[in-house]
Motif scaffolding. Structure first.
Motif, short mmCIF file in Angstrom:
data_model
loop_
_atom_site.label_atom_id
_atom_site.label_comp_id
_atom_site.label_asym_id
_atom_site.label_seq_id
_atom_site.Cartn_x
_atom_site.Cartn_y
_atom_site.Cartn_z
N ILE A 1 13.08 42.25 52.65
CA ILE A 1 12.53 42.37 51.30
C ILE A 1 11.21 43.13 51.32
O ILE A 1 10.36 42.91 52.20
CB ILE A 1 12.33 40.97 50.68
CG1 ILE A 1 13.69 40.33 50.37
CG2 ILE A 1 11.50 41.06 49.39
CD1 ILE A 1 13.60 38.87 49.97
N ASP A 2 11.03 43.99 50.34
CA ASP A 2 9.77 44.73 50.20
C ASP A 2 8.80 43.86 49.39
O ASP A 2 8.72 43.94 48.17
CB ASP A 2 10.03 46.06 49.48
CG ASP A 2 8.78 46.93 49.41
OD1 ASP A 2 7.72 46.48 49.86
OD2 ASP A 2 8.89 48.06 48.89
N TYR A 3 8.06 43.01 50.09
CA TYR A 3 7.19 42.05 49.42
C TYR A 3 6.06 42.73 48.65
O TYR A 3 5.59 42.22 47.63
CB TYR A 3 6.62 41.06 50.44
CG TYR A 3 7.67 40.19 51.06
CD1 TYR A 3 8.19 39.09 50.38
CD2 TYR A 3 8.18 40.46 52.33
CE1 TYR A 3 9.17 38.28 50.95
CE2 TYR A 3 9.16 39.66 52.91
CZ TYR A 3 9.65 38.58 52.21
OH TYR A 3 10.62 37.79 52.76
N ALA A 4 5.62 43.87 49.14
CA ALA A 4 4.53 44.58 48.47
C ALA A 4 4.92 45.02 47.06
O ALA A 4 4.08 45.15 46.17
CB ALA A 4 4.12 45.79 49.30
N GLU A 5 6.21 45.24 46.87
CA GLU A 5 6.70 45.68 45.55
C GLU A 5 6.57 44.58 44.51
O GLU A 5 6.37 44.85 43.32
CB GLU A 5 8.15 46.12 45.67
CG GLU A 5 8.78 46.56 44.35
CD GLU A 5 10.24 46.94 44.51
OE1 GLU A 5 10.92 47.08 43.47
OE2 GLU A 5 10.70 47.09 45.65
#
Length: 283
Positions: free
Chosen positions: A117-121
Protein backbone atom coordinates in the motif's frame (compact mmCIF):
# COMPACT_ATOMS: atom_id res chain seq x y z
CA UNK A 1 -47.73 -11.18 26.88
CA UNK A 2 -44.19 -9.93 26.31
CA UNK A 3 -42.77 -13.31 27.33
CA UNK A 4 -45.12 -15.14 24.95
CA UNK A 5 -44.14 -12.91 22.04
CA UNK A 6 -40.43 -13.36 22.80
CA UNK A 7 -40.89 -17.12 23.00
CA UNK A 8 -42.75 -17.16 19.70
CA UNK A 9 -40.04 -15.06 18.07
CA UNK A 10 -37.30 -17.35 19.31
CA UNK A 11 -39.23 -20.45 18.33
CA UNK A 12 -39.73 -19.17 14.80
CA UNK A 13 -36.00 -18.67 14.22
CA UNK A 14 -35.03 -21.85 16.08
CA UNK A 15 -36.83 -23.90 13.43
CA UNK A 16 -34.08 -23.76 10.82
CA UNK A 17 -35.15 -23.43 7.20
CA UNK A 18 -33.03 -22.29 4.28
CA UNK A 19 -35.57 -19.63 3.34
CA UNK A 20 -35.28 -18.14 6.82
CA UNK A 21 -31.55 -17.74 6.24
CA UNK A 22 -32.35 -15.87 3.02
CA UNK A 23 -35.09 -13.88 4.76
CA UNK A 24 -32.86 -12.57 7.53
CA UNK A 25 -30.29 -11.46 4.94
CA UNK A 26 -32.92 -9.69 2.83
CA UNK A 27 -34.30 -7.91 5.90
CA UNK A 28 -30.83 -6.89 6.99
CA UNK A 29 -29.89 -5.58 3.54
CA UNK A 30 -33.12 -3.58 3.35
CA UNK A 31 -32.45 -1.97 6.74
CA UNK A 32 -28.81 -1.42 5.81
CA UNK A 33 -29.80 0.40 2.63
CA UNK A 34 -32.35 2.45 4.56
CA UNK A 35 -29.71 3.39 7.12
CA UNK A 36 -27.33 4.35 4.30
CA UNK A 37 -29.99 6.55 2.72
CA UNK A 38 -30.77 8.34 6.00
CA UNK A 39 -27.12 8.76 6.96
CA UNK A 40 -26.36 9.99 3.45
CA UNK A 41 -29.04 12.65 3.78
CA UNK A 42 -27.71 13.73 7.17
CA UNK A 43 -23.96 13.46 6.66
CA UNK A 44 -23.52 13.25 2.89
CA UNK A 45 -21.57 16.52 2.82
CA UNK A 46 -18.73 14.81 4.67
CA UNK A 47 -18.25 12.30 1.86
CA UNK A 48 -15.97 13.12 -1.06
CA UNK A 49 -17.82 11.56 -3.99
CA UNK A 50 -14.74 11.70 -6.24
CA UNK A 51 -12.36 10.16 -3.71
CA UNK A 52 -13.95 8.48 -0.71
CA UNK A 53 -10.48 8.08 0.86
CA UNK A 54 -9.75 11.81 0.69
CA UNK A 55 -10.06 12.22 4.47
CA UNK A 56 -11.09 10.24 7.59
CA UNK A 57 -14.60 11.71 7.73
CA UNK A 58 -15.25 10.70 4.13
CA UNK A 59 -14.14 7.13 4.88
CA UNK A 60 -16.25 6.85 8.01
CA UNK A 61 -19.47 8.38 6.69
CA UNK A 62 -19.06 6.98 3.18
CA UNK A 63 -18.33 3.38 4.19
CA UNK A 64 -18.41 2.90 7.93
CA UNK A 65 -21.52 4.60 9.29
CA UNK A 66 -24.12 2.28 7.68
CA UNK A 67 -22.05 -0.75 8.72
CA UNK A 68 -21.99 0.47 12.33
CA UNK A 69 -25.79 0.67 12.25
CA UNK A 70 -25.93 -2.77 10.65
CA UNK A 71 -23.70 -4.19 13.38
CA UNK A 72 -26.01 -2.81 16.06
CA UNK A 73 -29.07 -4.29 14.35
CA UNK A 74 -27.48 -7.73 14.10
CA UNK A 75 -26.37 -7.67 17.74
CA UNK A 76 -29.94 -6.83 18.78
CA UNK A 77 -31.29 -9.66 16.63
CA UNK A 78 -28.79 -12.23 17.91
CA UNK A 79 -29.49 -11.24 21.52
CA UNK A 80 -33.26 -11.35 20.96
CA UNK A 81 -33.16 -14.97 19.74
CA UNK A 82 -30.63 -16.09 22.34
CA UNK A 83 -27.85 -16.95 19.90
CA UNK A 84 -24.92 -15.02 21.38
CA UNK A 85 -23.37 -18.07 23.03
CA UNK A 86 -24.04 -20.58 20.20
CA UNK A 87 -22.55 -18.26 17.58
CA UNK A 88 -19.49 -17.17 19.54
CA UNK A 89 -18.71 -20.47 21.26
CA UNK A 90 -16.50 -23.19 19.79
CA UNK A 91 -17.66 -24.70 16.50
CA UNK A 92 -19.86 -27.78 17.01
CA UNK A 93 -18.12 -29.63 14.16
CA UNK A 94 -14.33 -29.73 14.59
CA UNK A 95 -12.01 -28.53 11.89
CA UNK A 96 -9.33 -30.65 10.25
CA UNK A 97 -5.65 -30.01 9.64
CA UNK A 98 -6.08 -29.38 5.91
CA UNK A 99 -8.38 -26.44 6.61
CA UNK A 100 -5.38 -24.50 7.94
CA UNK A 101 -4.08 -24.36 4.37
CA UNK A 102 -6.97 -22.06 3.56
CA UNK A 103 -6.33 -19.92 6.64
CA UNK A 104 -2.81 -19.28 5.35
CA UNK A 105 -4.20 -18.68 1.87
CA UNK A 106 -6.35 -15.76 3.02
CA UNK A 107 -3.66 -14.26 5.27
CA UNK A 108 -0.94 -14.12 2.59
CA UNK A 109 -2.64 -11.46 0.39
CA UNK A 110 -3.38 -9.36 3.48
CA UNK A 111 0.32 -9.31 4.34
CA UNK A 112 1.23 -8.50 0.74
CA UNK A 113 -1.24 -5.62 0.58
CA UNK A 114 0.02 -4.21 3.87
CA UNK A 115 3.51 -4.26 2.37
CA UNK A 116 2.45 -2.75 -0.96
CA UNK A 117 0.00 0.00 0.00
CA UNK A 118 1.15 3.53 -0.81
CA UNK A 119 0.66 4.96 2.68
CA UNK A 120 1.96 8.39 1.69
CA UNK A 121 -0.99 8.76 -0.68
CA UNK A 122 -3.53 8.41 2.13
CA UNK A 123 -1.94 9.56 5.36
CA UNK A 124 -2.01 7.95 8.79
CA UNK A 125 -5.50 9.17 9.73
CA UNK A 126 -7.17 7.76 6.60
CA UNK A 127 -5.41 4.41 6.97
CA UNK A 128 -6.33 4.20 10.67
CA UNK A 129 -9.96 5.08 9.94
CA UNK A 130 -10.10 2.50 7.15
CA UNK A 131 -8.82 -0.20 9.49
CA UNK A 132 -11.30 0.89 12.16
CA UNK A 133 -14.16 0.66 9.66
CA UNK A 134 -12.79 -2.72 8.61
CA UNK A 135 -13.41 -4.04 12.12
CA UNK A 136 -17.11 -3.32 11.73
CA UNK A 137 -17.19 -4.81 8.23
CA UNK A 138 -15.59 -8.04 9.43
CA UNK A 139 -17.74 -8.25 12.53
CA UNK A 140 -21.01 -7.50 10.75
CA UNK A 141 -20.61 -9.62 7.63
CA UNK A 142 -19.24 -12.63 9.47
CA UNK A 143 -21.90 -12.38 12.18
CA UNK A 144 -24.57 -12.36 9.48
CA UNK A 145 -23.28 -14.94 7.00
CA UNK A 146 -21.05 -17.28 9.02
CA UNK A 147 -22.93 -16.73 12.26
CA UNK A 148 -26.67 -16.29 11.77
CA UNK A 149 -27.02 -17.91 8.34
CA UNK A 150 -24.81 -20.87 9.23
CA UNK A 151 -26.71 -21.44 12.49
CA UNK A 152 -30.09 -21.39 10.75
CA UNK A 153 -28.90 -23.87 8.13
CA UNK A 154 -27.36 -26.15 10.74
CA UNK A 155 -30.53 -26.02 12.84
CA UNK A 156 -32.35 -27.15 9.71
CA UNK A 157 -30.30 -30.35 9.72
CA UNK A 158 -28.31 -29.60 6.58
CA UNK A 159 -24.96 -31.29 6.06
CA UNK A 160 -21.89 -29.10 6.41
CA UNK A 161 -21.29 -29.27 2.65
CA UNK A 162 -24.69 -27.68 2.09
CA UNK A 163 -24.14 -25.19 4.91
CA UNK A 164 -20.82 -24.11 3.40
CA UNK A 165 -22.25 -23.75 -0.12
CA UNK A 166 -25.53 -22.04 0.77
CA UNK A 167 -24.01 -19.59 3.26
CA UNK A 168 -21.30 -18.64 0.73
CA UNK A 169 -23.84 -18.41 -2.09
CA UNK A 170 -26.14 -16.15 -0.08
CA UNK A 171 -23.11 -14.03 0.83
CA UNK A 172 -22.12 -13.79 -2.83
CA UNK A 173 -25.61 -13.06 -4.16
CA UNK A 174 -26.07 -10.26 -1.64
CA UNK A 175 -23.44 -8.35 -3.62
CA UNK A 176 -25.93 -8.08 -6.49
CA UNK A 177 -27.16 -5.13 -4.43
CA UNK A 178 -24.20 -3.23 -5.91
CA UNK A 179 -26.24 -2.95 -9.11
CA UNK A 180 -28.39 -0.38 -7.29
CA UNK A 181 -25.28 1.76 -6.83
CA UNK A 182 -24.76 1.97 -10.57
CA UNK A 183 -21.93 -0.53 -10.91
CA UNK A 184 -21.53 -2.24 -14.27
CA UNK A 185 -23.26 -5.61 -14.56
CA UNK A 186 -20.05 -7.42 -15.52
CA UNK A 187 -18.18 -5.97 -12.54
CA UNK A 188 -20.96 -7.05 -10.18
CA UNK A 189 -21.09 -10.58 -11.63
CA UNK A 190 -17.32 -10.96 -11.23
CA UNK A 191 -17.64 -9.69 -7.67
CA UNK A 192 -20.31 -12.33 -6.98
CA UNK A 193 -17.97 -15.10 -8.17
CA UNK A 194 -15.04 -13.78 -6.13
CA UNK A 195 -17.11 -13.33 -2.98
CA UNK A 196 -18.42 -16.88 -3.21
CA UNK A 197 -14.82 -18.09 -3.08
CA UNK A 198 -14.00 -15.72 -0.24
CA UNK A 199 -17.11 -16.81 1.66
CA UNK A 200 -15.94 -20.41 1.48
CA UNK A 201 -12.54 -19.31 2.76
CA UNK A 202 -14.15 -17.61 5.77
CA UNK A 203 -16.22 -20.72 6.49
CA UNK A 204 -13.03 -22.79 6.49
CA UNK A 205 -11.25 -20.24 8.69
CA UNK A 206 -14.10 -20.52 11.19
CA UNK A 207 -13.94 -24.32 11.11
CA UNK A 208 -10.13 -24.52 11.31
CA UNK A 209 -9.78 -22.07 14.20
CA UNK A 210 -12.94 -23.31 15.90
CA UNK A 211 -14.35 -19.82 16.43
CA UNK A 212 -16.07 -17.20 14.31
CA UNK A 213 -13.98 -14.42 15.89
CA UNK A 214 -10.94 -15.35 13.79
CA UNK A 215 -12.99 -15.16 10.60
CA UNK A 216 -14.19 -11.73 11.73
CA UNK A 217 -10.63 -10.51 12.29
CA UNK A 218 -9.29 -11.82 8.99
CA UNK A 219 -12.28 -10.38 7.13
CA UNK A 220 -11.73 -7.11 9.03
CA UNK A 221 -8.23 -6.88 7.56
CA UNK A 222 -9.16 -8.09 4.08
CA UNK A 223 -11.59 -5.34 3.07
CA UNK A 224 -9.69 -2.19 4.13
CA UNK A 225 -6.37 -3.43 2.77
CA UNK A 226 -8.12 -4.28 -0.51
CA UNK A 227 -9.69 -0.81 -0.69
CA UNK A 228 -6.42 0.96 0.07
CA UNK A 229 -4.41 -1.22 -2.31
CA UNK A 230 -6.90 -0.71 -5.13
CA UNK A 231 -7.32 3.00 -4.58
CA UNK A 232 -11.02 2.80 -3.75
CA UNK A 233 -14.03 0.59 -3.19
CA UNK A 234 -14.42 -1.89 -6.07
CA UNK A 235 -11.55 -0.20 -7.89
CA UNK A 236 -8.66 -2.03 -9.49
CA UNK A 237 -5.94 0.53 -10.15
CA UNK A 238 -3.79 -0.15 -7.11
CA UNK A 239 -1.59 -2.86 -8.65
CA UNK A 240 0.44 -0.21 -10.45
CA UNK A 241 1.58 1.29 -7.14
CA UNK A 242 3.83 -1.61 -6.17
CA UNK A 243 5.05 -4.89 -7.68
CA UNK A 244 4.03 -6.51 -4.40
CA UNK A 245 0.40 -5.77 -5.19
CA UNK A 246 0.82 -7.56 -8.51
CA UNK A 247 1.52 -10.69 -6.47
CA UNK A 248 -1.52 -10.12 -4.23
CA UNK A 249 -3.96 -9.45 -7.08
CA UNK A 250 -4.47 -13.06 -8.32
CA UNK A 251 -5.57 -14.33 -4.92
CA UNK A 252 -9.23 -13.62 -5.67
CA UNK A 253 -9.00 -16.19 -8.46
CA UNK A 254 -7.15 -18.59 -6.15
CA UNK A 255 -9.97 -18.28 -3.60
CA UNK A 256 -12.51 -19.47 -6.17
CA UNK A 257 -10.32 -22.38 -7.25
CA UNK A 258 -9.51 -23.28 -3.64
CA UNK A 259 -13.21 -23.17 -2.75
CA UNK A 260 -14.07 -25.66 -5.47
CA UNK A 261 -11.30 -27.99 -4.28
CA UNK A 262 -12.35 -27.65 -0.63
CA UNK A 263 -15.92 -28.66 -1.47
CA UNK A 264 -14.64 -32.12 -2.36
CA UNK A 265 -13.53 -32.72 1.22
CA UNK A 266 -16.12 -30.98 3.42
CA UNK A 267 -18.17 -33.47 5.44
CA UNK A 268 -20.19 -33.55 8.66
CA UNK A 269 -23.51 -32.49 10.06
CA UNK A 270 -24.82 -30.71 13.14
CA UNK A 271 -28.10 -31.67 14.76
CA UNK A 272 -30.07 -29.58 17.23
CA UNK A 273 -31.13 -31.22 20.49
CA UNK A 274 -32.94 -29.02 22.95
CA UNK A 275 -31.53 -26.06 20.97
CA UNK A 276 -27.96 -27.23 21.65
CA UNK A 277 -25.92 -28.09 18.50
CA UNK A 278 -24.06 -31.40 18.68
CA UNK A 279 -21.79 -32.90 16.05
CA UNK A 280 -23.46 -36.04 14.78
CA UNK A 281 -20.61 -37.17 12.57
CA UNK A 282 -16.99 -36.27 12.30
CA UNK A 283 -15.34 -34.79 9.25
Amino acid sequence: MTELRATGWQKFWAEGRWWKAALVVVLYLALYRLAGFILGALFGDFVDKDNIFANPASVFFGIGAPIVVGAALLVIFVASVGWVRPIFSRQPVPGRWWMWIFVVLVIVPIVLRFAGIDYAEYGVAVVATSLFVGLFIGFTEELLYRGIVVKILRDGGHREWTVAVLSSLIFALSHLLNLLSGQAVLVVLVTVVFTFGFGLMMYLVMRATGNIVWAMLIHALTDPTTFLAAGGVDASNGAAHSPILDVAAPFNYLFVLAALIALIFIRGRVTARANLPVASEAL
